[in-house]
Design an enzyme around this catalytic site. Structure first.
Site, PDB file in Angstrom:
ATOM      1  N   TYR A   1      18.496   6.381 -22.136  1.00  0.00           N
ATOM      2  CA  TYR A   1      17.125   6.197 -21.653  1.00  0.00           C
ATOM      3  C   TYR A   1      17.060   6.146 -20.125  1.00  0.00           C
ATOM      4  CZ  TYR A   1      15.061   5.955 -26.237  1.00  0.00           C
ATOM      5  OH  TYR A   1      14.611   6.323 -27.481  1.00  0.00           O
TER       6      TYR A   1
ATOM      7  N   GLN B   1       2.075  11.391 -27.041  1.00  0.00           N
ATOM      8  CA  GLN B   1       3.288  10.901 -27.689  1.00  0.00           C
ATOM      9  C   GLN B   1       4.419  10.802 -26.664  1.00  0.00           C
ATOM     10  OE1 GLN B   1       3.776  13.052 -31.778  1.00  0.00           O
ATOM     11  NE2 GLN B   1       2.456  14.324 -30.500  1.00  0.00           N
ATOM     12  N   ASN B   2       4.162  11.297 -25.465  1.00  0.00           N
ATOM     13  CA  ASN B   2       5.208  11.353 -24.446  1.00  0.00           C
ATOM     14  C   ASN B   2       5.423  10.002 -23.776  1.00  0.00           C
ATOM     15  OD1 ASN B   2       5.298  13.982 -25.184  1.00  0.00           O
ATOM     16  ND2 ASN B   2       4.232  14.754 -23.369  1.00  0.00           N
ATOM     17  N   VAL B   3       6.661   9.764 -23.403  1.00  0.00           N
ATOM     18  CA  VAL B   3       7.027   8.493 -22.757  1.00  0.00           C
ATOM     19  C   VAL B   3       7.231   8.676 -21.251  1.00  0.00           C
ATOM     20  CG1 VAL B   3       7.980   7.462 -24.853  1.00  0.00           C
ATOM     21  CG2 VAL B   3       9.461   8.873 -23.400  1.00  0.00           C
TER      22      VAL B   3
ATOM     23  N   HIS C   1       3.645   6.254 -28.120  1.00  0.00           N
ATOM     24  CA  HIS C   1       5.077   5.973 -28.325  1.00  0.00           C
ATOM     25  C   HIS C   1       5.678   5.208 -27.158  1.00  0.00           C
ATOM     26  CE1 HIS C   1       5.248   9.554 -31.346  1.00  0.00           C
ATOM     27  NE2 HIS C   1       4.737   8.493 -31.871  1.00  0.00           N
TER      28      HIS C   1
ATOM     29  N   CYS D   1      12.362  -7.213 -22.496  1.00  0.00           N
ATOM     30  CA  CYS D   1      13.563  -7.783 -23.123  1.00  0.00           C
ATOM     31  C   CYS D   1      13.375  -7.851 -24.632  1.00  0.00           C
ATOM     32  CB  CYS D   1      13.882  -9.147 -22.532  1.00  0.00           C
ATOM     33  SG  CYS D   1      12.872 -10.484 -23.194  1.00  0.00           S
TER      34      CYS D   1
ATOM     35  N   CYS E   1      17.507 -10.139 -19.160  1.00  0.00           N
ATOM     36  CA  CYS E   1      16.171 -10.618 -18.768  1.00  0.00           C
ATOM     37  C   CYS E   1      16.301 -11.807 -17.816  1.00  0.00           C
ATOM     38  CB  CYS E   1      15.400 -11.017 -20.016  1.00  0.00           C
ATOM     39  SG  CYS E   1      13.817 -11.794 -19.691  1.00  0.00           S
TER      40      CYS E   1
ATOM     41  N   PRO F   1       3.483  27.669 -28.297  1.00  0.00           N
ATOM     42  CA  PRO F   1       4.016  29.036 -28.401  1.00  0.00           C
ATOM     43  C   PRO F   1       4.485  29.361 -29.822  1.00  0.00           C
ATOM     44  CG  PRO F   1       5.458  27.654 -27.034  1.00  0.00           C
ATOM     45  CD  PRO F   1       4.259  26.840 -27.386  1.00  0.00           C
TER      46      PRO F   1
HETATM   47  N1  APR Z   1       3.882  24.441 -24.028  1.00  0.00           N
HETATM   48  C1  APR Z   1       3.364  24.056 -25.237  1.00  0.00           C
HETATM   49  N2  APR Z   1       4.140  23.751 -26.313  1.00  0.00           N
HETATM   50  C2  APR Z   1       5.477  23.854 -26.173  1.00  0.00           C
HETATM   51  C3  APR Z   1       6.080  24.268 -24.959  1.00  0.00           C
HETATM   52  C4  APR Z   1       5.217  24.557 -23.855  1.00  0.00           C
HETATM   53  N3  APR Z   1       5.696  24.931 -22.678  1.00  0.00           N
HETATM   54  N4  APR Z   1       7.445  24.276 -25.124  1.00  0.00           N
HETATM   55  C5  APR Z   1       7.675  23.873 -26.412  1.00  0.00           C
HETATM   56  N5  APR Z   1       6.494  23.623 -27.042  1.00  0.00           N
HETATM   57  C6  APR Z   1       6.278  23.130 -28.407  1.00  0.00           C
HETATM   58  C7  APR Z   1       7.363  23.464 -29.414  1.00  0.00           C
HETATM   59  O1  APR Z   1       7.107  24.711 -30.031  1.00  0.00           O
HETATM   60  C8  APR Z   1       7.254  22.308 -30.407  1.00  0.00           C
HETATM   61  O2  APR Z   1       6.334  22.620 -31.441  1.00  0.00           O
HETATM   62  O3  APR Z   1       6.281  21.725 -28.328  1.00  0.00           O
HETATM   63  C9  APR Z   1       6.693  21.155 -29.566  1.00  0.00           C
HETATM   64  C10 APR Z   1       7.675  20.024 -29.265  1.00  0.00           C
HETATM   65  O4  APR Z   1       7.984  19.415 -30.467  1.00  0.00           O
HETATM   66  P1  APR Z   1       8.956  18.120 -30.534  1.00  0.00           P
HETATM   67  O5  APR Z   1      10.139  18.321 -29.710  1.00  0.00           O
HETATM   68  O6  APR Z   1       9.090  17.815 -31.957  1.00  0.00           O
HETATM   69  O7  APR Z   1       8.117  16.980 -29.792  1.00  0.00           O
HETATM   70  P2  APR Z   1       6.902  16.086 -30.313  1.00  0.00           P
HETATM   71  O8  APR Z   1       6.037  16.810 -31.267  1.00  0.00           O
HETATM   72  O9  APR Z   1       6.274  15.492 -29.132  1.00  0.00           O
HETATM   73  O10 APR Z   1       7.707  14.940 -31.084  1.00  0.00           O
HETATM   74  C11 APR Z   1       6.965  13.895 -31.576  1.00  0.00           C
HETATM   75  O11 APR Z   1       8.839  12.655 -32.131  1.00  0.00           O
HETATM   76  O12 APR Z   1      10.761  12.165 -31.750  1.00  0.00           O
HETATM   77  C12 APR Z   1       9.640  11.666 -31.625  1.00  0.00           C
HETATM   78  O13 APR Z   1       8.892  10.027 -30.199  1.00  0.00           O
HETATM   79  C13 APR Z   1       9.259  11.338 -30.229  1.00  0.00           C
HETATM   80  O14 APR Z   1       7.110  11.591 -29.300  1.00  0.00           O
HETATM   81  C14 APR Z   1       8.105  12.263 -30.007  1.00  0.00           C
HETATM   82  C15 APR Z   1       7.666  12.602 -31.398  1.00  0.00           C
END
Ligand code: APR
Length: 249
Positions: free
Chosen positions: A68, A102-104, A120, A128, A155, A222
């Site tokens: 992390y 969902q992004n961190v 997320h 802690c 902590c 895509p």
């Molecule tokens: N623009 C748009 N979409 C894209 C791009 C881009 N430049 N590059 C890749 N992708 C798409 C891929 O085709 C895929 O469908 O983004 C998606 C990413 O999927 P994951 O890696 O599964 O990510 P996510 O859907 O955010 O995962 C969900 O899973 O693991 C947990 O906590 C984690 O928040 C995450 C959650």
């Protein structure tokens, strides 16, 4: 601009309330690997879904903390892309816009988004593992490219180990964040789902709630995903190339 992108832009221009729901693909063009991209360096022999668990942290805190901190230093080095900036511009153009991610990473915030809803958690909110879940503050460190094991800090308040402020597999999502995301999805006119594979629940339910409530769902990805079936429009392309075309002028 393709006919589908034009149609999506018209939907957004006519909307009073928009939800922008984002996943890892949103940050891919900023150099932040998506969650299901293969891991590299020290973590290449691990599966991300196995590392992102409380069990993995308790079994080997130095490995998980190191991972992390590596992700945190990469996110810090990354810059928001044209997609993040378009989302912030859309928020300004359509006041009833809610960003649910969902992004961190903090790329939405750095692009100017006011209060993205982090379902997320965040790489920038460590706390802690003690009963007090005390927020932890410590200096940023540049992590080596290949990664390293790193002992989590303790902590200051209670001496317990500090953990990343993210939601791990098997953990509940922050209640208020989830409640607000569900409410926004159930009442929006248009939901943009951007860069998510739509397979991790309960977050993946958000676009489906909007579709069931009669909203137009526009997917930007895509590649095909299970969300194709609930999307009014599927825009096959990347976040940074398509989202700017959806911002009302
Ligand atoms: N623009 C748009 N979409 C894209 C791009 C881009 N430049 N590059 C890749 N992708 C798409 C891929 O085709 C895929 O469908 O983004 C998606 C990413 O999927 P994951 O890696 O599964 O990510 P996510 O859907 O955010 O995962 C969900 O899973 O693991 C947990 O906590 C984690 O928040 C995450 C959650």
């Amino acid at each position: 601009m393709t006919g589908a992108v034009e149609a999506a832009a018209a939907l957004v221009a006519g909307a009073h309330s928009v939800v922008v729901f984002t996943g890892a693909g949103m940050s891919a063009e900023s150099g932040v690997p998506t969650f299901r991209d293969d891991l590299t360096g020290l973590w290449a022999r691990f599966d991300a879904e196995r590392l992102a668990t409380p069990e993995a942290f308790h079994a080997d805190p130095d490995l998980v903390w190191g991972w992390y901190e590596w992700r945190r230093s990469r996110a810090r080095r990354a810059e928001p892309n044209a997609g993040h900036r378009a989302v912030a511009a859309l928020e300004a153009a359509v006041p009833g816009t809610t960003v649910v991610t969902q992004n961190v990473d903090d790329l939405h915030e750095r692009a100017g988004s006011t209060a993205p809803n982090h379902l997320h958690g965040s790489l920038f909110a460590p706390r802690c593992i003690g009963a007090g879940a005390h927020p932890a503050v410590f200096p940023d460190a540049e992590e080596p490219q290949e990664g390293r094991r790193l002992a989590p800090p303790r902590c200051d308040a209670c001496g317990a180990l500090v953990r990343p402020g993210v939601v791990w597999f098997g953990e509940a999502l922050p209640e208020e964040a989830l409640r607000a995301a569900v409410a926004a999805a159930a009442s929006c006119d248009v939901l943009l789902t951007v860069g998510t594979s739509g397979v991790v629940y309960p977050a993946a339910e958000i676009p489906r709630i909007a579709a069931r409530a009669g909203a137009a769902v526009v997917q930007v990805n895509p590649d095909p995903t299970p969300l194709d079936a609930v999307s009014t429009l599927n825009l096959r392309g990347t976040a940074a190339t398509i989202l700017p075309a959806l911002v009302p002028v």
